[in-house]
Enzyme design. Structure first.
Site, PDB file in Angstrom:
ATOM      1  N   ASP A   1      11.840  -6.101  -3.022  1.00 13.95           N
ATOM      2  CA  ASP A   1      10.988  -6.474  -1.892  1.00 13.95           C
ATOM      3  C   ASP A   1       9.604  -6.882  -2.385  1.00 13.95           C
ATOM      4  OD1 ASP A   1      10.264  -6.451   1.047  1.00 13.95           O
ATOM      5  OD2 ASP A   1       8.915  -4.891   0.334  1.00 13.95           O
TER       6      ASP A   1
ATOM      7  N   GLU B   1      17.498  -8.410  -1.881  1.00 12.43           N
ATOM      8  CA  GLU B   1      16.280  -7.897  -2.508  1.00 12.43           C
ATOM      9  C   GLU B   1      16.605  -7.144  -3.794  1.00 12.43           C
ATOM     10  OE1 GLU B   1      13.499  -7.289   1.491  1.00 12.43           O
ATOM     11  OE2 GLU B   1      14.596  -5.585   0.667  1.00 12.43           O
TER      12      GLU B   1
END
Length: 228
Positions: free
Chosen positions: A49, A121
């Site tokens: 992320d 991610e």
């Protein structure tokens, strides 16, 4: 570490050959099947992320050197949100190689937006750990592609824009009605209708109420702006 032909094929779709393929395997392992000897992808998701965020923030910063923070922020949010990550995951058929527990697999986990977005991610983090930030950044920009250039349209909050349109004309805020909910519990489809007090309305379908509301608002706003 030797991996199966499905993982080999996924590396081709991803566009990165792992020196440490165990990183990719971990990135594809959901918590429903994780264990002490088979770590899941949650820690990688946390790192990915941040790698994604920095890559996208830098790309937007360089792409429009006159944009204010207030202009850049919604563009950034549109590009890193879970729906966009899941869309990129579908683009490379990430769901086909997700490692899931039986219950998650039976409930359609390979198609779930949250699982796909999280795994995307995690894969970005795996590339970063395998080959460094610059390689991960280039991969993000390649996979996100034209989304970075066309983000202005996606970044527009249709519900807010429609409410502003109504208020500017002395109308009360739009009303959103759930017309129907179909499909199984693990993959529902919502039909939402948005109404204006002046009589105009539009409908949209999506896998979540929030997305359906945004889609209905966007459709109505597009029609109203076209009429004017």
């Amino acid at each position: 570490m030797k991996v199966g032909s499905d993982i080999e094929a996924f590396m081709d779709r991803l566009g990165h050959r792992f020196a440490k393929p165990e990183l990719l395997v971990r990135a594809l392992t959901h918590s429903s099947i994780g264990s002490a000897t088979r770590p899941d992808n949650q820690r990688l998701e946390f790192l990915g992320d941040r790698v994604l965020g920095l890559s996208i923030a830098e790309a937007l910063f360089k792409a429009d050197r006159t944009a204010s923070e207030g202009q850049l922020a919604p563009r950034f949010n549109a590009l890193v949100r879970k729906e966009t990550c899941a869309d990129v995951a579908r683009q490379i058929d990430l769901g086909a190689v997700l490692k899931l527990g039986r219950s998650e697999m039976m409930s359609g986990g390979r198609r779930k937006e949250a699982l796909l977005g999280d795994a995307m991610e995690a894969v970005i983090a795996a590339v970063h750990l395998d080959a460094g930030f610059e390689t991960a950044r280039k991969l993000v920009l390649r996979l996100w592609g034209e989304r970075v250039e066309t983000v202005e349209e996606d970044a527009r909050d249709a519900k807010t824009a429609l409410q502003e349109w109504a208020q500017a004309r002395g109308l009360p805020p739009p009303a959103y009605e759930t017309v129907s909910r179909t499909g199984p519990d693990h993959a529902p489809v919502f039909t939402i209708e948005v109404h204006l007090a002046s009589g105009e309305s539009e409908r949209a379908k999506a896998g979540s109420k929030r997305i359906a509301e945004q889609s209905a608002a966007k459709a109505l706003l597009t029609r109203l702006e076209g009429d004017t």
